[in-house]
Design a protein around this motif. Structure first.
Motif, PDB file in Angstrom:
ATOM      1  N   MET A 122       0.844  -1.196   0.000  1.00 32.86           N
ATOM      2  CA  MET A 122       0.000   0.000   0.000  1.00 32.86           C
ATOM      3  C   MET A 122       0.877   1.243   0.000  1.00 32.86           C
ATOM      4  N   THR A 123       0.427   2.272  -0.710  1.00 34.26           N
ATOM      5  CA  THR A 123       1.081   3.568  -0.630  1.00 34.26           C
ATOM      6  C   THR A 123       0.583   4.298   0.614  1.00 34.26           C
ATOM      7  N   GLN A 124       1.229   5.399   0.950  1.00 36.13           N
ATOM      8  CA  GLN A 124       0.766   6.197   2.083  1.00 36.13           C
ATOM      9  C   GLN A 124      -0.651   6.715   1.840  1.00 36.13           C
ATOM     10  N   ASP A 125      -0.933   7.142   0.621  1.00 38.81           N
ATOM     11  CA  ASP A 125      -2.278   7.617   0.296  1.00 38.81           C
ATOM     12  C   ASP A 125      -3.312   6.505   0.444  1.00 38.81           C
ATOM     13  N   GLU A 126      -2.959   5.299  -0.008  1.00 39.07           N
ATOM     14  CA  GLU A 126      -3.903   4.178   0.069  1.00 39.07           C
ATOM     15  C   GLU A 126      -4.195   3.786   1.509  1.00 39.07           C
ATOM     16  N   LEU A 127      -3.192   3.859   2.368  1.00 38.89           N
ATOM     17  CA  LEU A 127      -3.442   3.572   3.780  1.00 38.89           C
ATOM     18  C   LEU A 127      -4.249   4.686   4.431  1.00 38.89           C
ATOM     19  N   GLY A 128      -4.018   5.905   3.994  1.00 38.49           N
ATOM     20  CA  GLY A 128      -4.703   7.043   4.601  1.00 38.49           C
ATOM     21  C   GLY A 128      -6.194   7.079   4.330  1.00 38.49           C
ATOM     22  N   ARG A 129      -6.611   6.601   3.158  1.00 38.46           N
ATOM     23  CA  ARG A 129      -8.027   6.728   2.782  1.00 38.46           C
ATOM     24  C   ARG A 129      -8.983   6.076   3.769  1.00 38.46           C
ATOM     25  N   PRO A 130      -8.819   4.804   4.116  1.00 35.63           N
ATOM     26  CA  PRO A 130      -9.776   4.213   5.071  1.00 35.63           C
ATOM     27  C   PRO A 130      -9.648   4.782   6.483  1.00 35.63           C
ATOM     28  N   LEU A 131      -8.540   5.512   6.749  1.00 37.34           N
ATOM     29  CA  LEU A 131      -8.370   6.139   8.052  1.00 37.34           C
ATOM     30  C   LEU A 131      -8.913   7.568   8.052  1.00 37.34           C
ATOM     31  N   PHE A 132      -9.336   8.032   6.866  1.00 39.11           N
ATOM     32  CA  PHE A 132      -9.822   9.406   6.683  1.00 39.11           C
ATOM     33  C   PHE A 132      -8.743  10.428   7.024  1.00 39.11           C
ATOM     34  N   VAL A 133      -7.504  10.114   6.653  1.00 48.47           N
ATOM     35  CA  VAL A 133      -6.388  11.040   6.800  1.00 48.47           C
ATOM     36  C   VAL A 133      -5.630  11.070   5.480  1.00 48.47           C
ATOM     37  N   SER A 134      -4.747  12.045   5.336  1.00 43.17           N
ATOM     38  CA  SER A 134      -3.994  12.179   4.097  1.00 43.17           C
ATOM     39  C   SER A 134      -2.780  11.264   4.080  1.00 43.17           C
ATOM     40  N   GLY A 135      -2.231  11.074   2.893  1.00 40.11           N
ATOM     41  CA  GLY A 135      -0.979  10.347   2.781  1.00 40.11           C
ATOM     42  C   GLY A 135       0.143  11.061   3.500  1.00 40.11           C
ATOM     43  N   SER A 136       0.088  12.384   3.525  1.00 35.75           N
ATOM     44  CA  SER A 136       1.100  13.153   4.251  1.00 35.75           C
ATOM     45  C   SER A 136       1.048  12.844   5.742  1.00 35.75           C
ATOM     46  N   PHE A 137      -0.163  12.652   6.267  1.00 32.74           N
ATOM     47  CA  PHE A 137      -0.313  12.308   7.680  1.00 32.74           C
ATOM     48  C   PHE A 137       0.368  10.971   7.971  1.00 32.74           C
ATOM     49  N   ILE A 138       0.164   9.986   7.080  1.00 29.05           N
ATOM     50  CA  ILE A 138       0.825   8.688   7.260  1.00 29.05           C
ATOM     51  C   ILE A 138       2.337   8.874   7.215  1.00 29.05           C
ATOM     52  N   GLY A 139       2.812   9.716   6.309  1.00 36.72           N
ATOM     53  CA  GLY A 139       4.248   9.980   6.237  1.00 36.72           C
ATOM     54  C   GLY A 139       4.783  10.584   7.514  1.00 36.72           C
ATOM     55  N   GLN A 140       3.996  11.465   8.131  1.00 34.96           N
ATOM     56  CA  GLN A 140       4.416  12.067   9.400  1.00 34.96           C
ATOM     57  C   GLN A 140       4.491  11.015  10.498  1.00 34.96           C
ATOM     58  N   LEU A 141       3.533  10.078  10.511  1.00 36.43           N
ATOM     59  CA  LEU A 141       3.581   9.000  11.501  1.00 36.43           C
ATOM     60  C   LEU A 141       4.813   8.126  11.292  1.00 36.43           C
ATOM     61  N   GLU A 142       5.092   7.799  10.056  1.00 37.00           N
ATOM     62  CA  GLU A 142       6.235   6.936   9.764  1.00 37.00           C
ATOM     63  C   GLU A 142       7.559   7.609  10.088  1.00 37.00           C
ATOM     64  N   ALA A 143       7.610   8.911   9.929  1.00 38.92           N
ATOM     65  CA  ALA A 143       8.837   9.645  10.228  1.00 38.92           C
ATOM     66  C   ALA A 143       8.972   9.956  11.712  1.00 38.92           C
ATOM     67  N   GLY A 144       7.922   9.679  12.490  1.00 37.68           N
ATOM     68  CA  GLY A 144       7.956   9.978  13.915  1.00 37.68           C
ATOM     69  C   GLY A 144       7.690  11.429  14.225  1.00 37.68           C
ATOM     70  N   THR A 145       7.203  12.182  13.248  1.00 34.73           N
ATOM     71  CA  THR A 145       6.923  13.601  13.464  1.00 34.73           C
ATOM     72  C   THR A 145       5.625  13.815  14.221  1.00 34.73           C
ATOM     73  N   ARG A 146       4.653  12.930  13.992  1.00 39.04           N
ATOM     74  CA  ARG A 146       3.371  13.054  14.671  1.00 39.04           C
ATOM     75  C   ARG A 146       3.154  11.866  15.590  1.00 39.04           C
ATOM     76  N   ARG A 147       2.441  12.134  16.663  1.00 39.19           N
ATOM     77  CA  ARG A 147       2.105  11.100  17.634  1.00 39.19           C
ATOM     78  C   ARG A 147       0.987  10.214  17.093  1.00 39.19           C
ATOM     79  N   MET A 148       1.122   8.902  17.279  1.00 42.06           N
ATOM     80  CA  MET A 148       0.064   7.981  16.903  1.00 42.06           C
ATOM     81  C   MET A 148      -0.870   7.828  18.101  1.00 42.06           C
ATOM     82  N   VAL A 149      -2.067   8.359  17.981  1.00 46.65           N
ATOM     83  CA  VAL A 149      -3.035   8.307  19.078  1.00 46.65           C
ATOM     84  C   VAL A 149      -3.822   7.001  18.993  1.00 46.65           C
ATOM     85  N   PRO A 150      -4.437   6.571  20.101  1.00 46.81           N
ATOM     86  CA  PRO A 150      -5.129   5.271  20.109  1.00 46.81           C
ATOM     87  C   PRO A 150      -6.181   5.112  19.025  1.00 46.81           C
ATOM     88  N   GLU A 151      -6.950   6.165  18.725  1.00 48.61           N
ATOM     89  CA  GLU A 151      -8.013   6.044  17.733  1.00 48.61           C
ATOM     90  C   GLU A 151      -7.449   5.699  16.352  1.00 48.61           C
TER      91      GLU A 151
END
Length: 278
Positions: A30-59
């Protein structure tokens, strides 16, 4: 968007989680965009999670586990701990701490990274007039901890555009303002911050609606933080980030030059100092 960075899982729990997320996403083809769609977030958001820039919250962690079929791994290992910062600012503070460049526009007050303890105390007390003293001191301590970012002689790049109103509003009184403006002038004099003042005479400008902060990172897409009373929003959509970056560039073009801004800051500081002596 920057290419994938080889993460060092030993650097922090967040880096470990980001590395595992990238591994599981790529394993699922899956691409970052493809993972983001069912989560209702952007591919950039997934990239931030993978880079450790954003906190992964329980939801979000629960949804990732569902989509990737990871049997609750991310929910078990996500960061659910309470931040020492207000809820609306916690993610922004964490991103700010690892940014390579921070560009901030402040319409009504000196930005937190440039504040003195006395100024921060006056601001926090104004926000929470009935709070116990220990609550105010905890908030001030957290804000002062953020200012340590500027102890490093070279990074992050700090560029602030202050509205003239932030200089003229006597937060905490004349003595506090004199100290605060001398502090800002000192950061400029030590080449630790670029500061411009947007004068009243500039008239209408593209950020009249409120504060604006742009953050760049070495290994993740940029973020924009927008803040209003008791509310904050991190923006990662590339089109919106580009729009806010243009707004910031226009602010800088309308503001006084750094040299003229420093002269105005020191002049207003002297006015406050004389007022306090009177």
């Amino acid at each position: 968007m920057p290419g994938p960075k080889k993460l060092d899982p030993s650097s922090s729990p967040r880096a470990l989680l980001g590395a595992e997320l990238r591994h599981k996403r790529e394993q699922a083809n899956m691409t970052q965009d493809e993972l983001g769609r069912p989560l209702f977030v952007s591919g950039s958001f997934i990239g931030q999670l993978e880079a450790g820039t954003r906190r992964m919250v329980p939801e979000i962690a629960q949804l990732i586990d569902q989509v990737l079929g990871t049997d609750g791994f991310f929910e078990r290992n996500c960061e659910a701990g309470k931040s020492r910062y207000p809820d609306h600012f916690a993610e922004a503070a964490e991103a700010e701490a690892i940014a390579t460049a921070i560009r901030s526009y402040a319409p009504a007050l000196i930005p937190g990274l440039l504040q003195t303890a006395a100024y921060a105390r006056a601001v926090c007390r104004a926000y929470q007039p009935t709070a116990p003293e220990e609550v105010i001191e905890e908030l001030v301590a957290a804000r002062m901890e953020r200012t340590r970012l500027l102890a490093d002689p070279t990074k992050p790049l700090m560029w602030a555009v202050l509205d003239e109103g932030a200089l003229r509003r006597p937060v905490g009184g004349a003595a506090v303002m004199a100290e605060s403006l001398w502090h800002v002038a000192g950061l400029v004099g030590r080449h630790r911050a670029i500061v411009q003042v947007l004068p009243f005479r500039a008239g209408a400008h593209p950020a009249m609606a409120g504060a604006l902060k742009l953050m760049d990172f070495s290994d993740a897409p940029p973020l924009v933080y927008l803040e209003s009373l008791g509310h904050g929003q991190l923006v990662d959509d590339p089109a919106l980030v580009a729009r806010y970056r243009l707004s910031y560039d226009l602010l800088g073009a309308a503001a006084l030059s750094p040299k003229a801004s420093l002269a105005l800051i020191t002049s207003v500081a002297e006015e406050y100092a004389h007022e306090d002596d009177a």
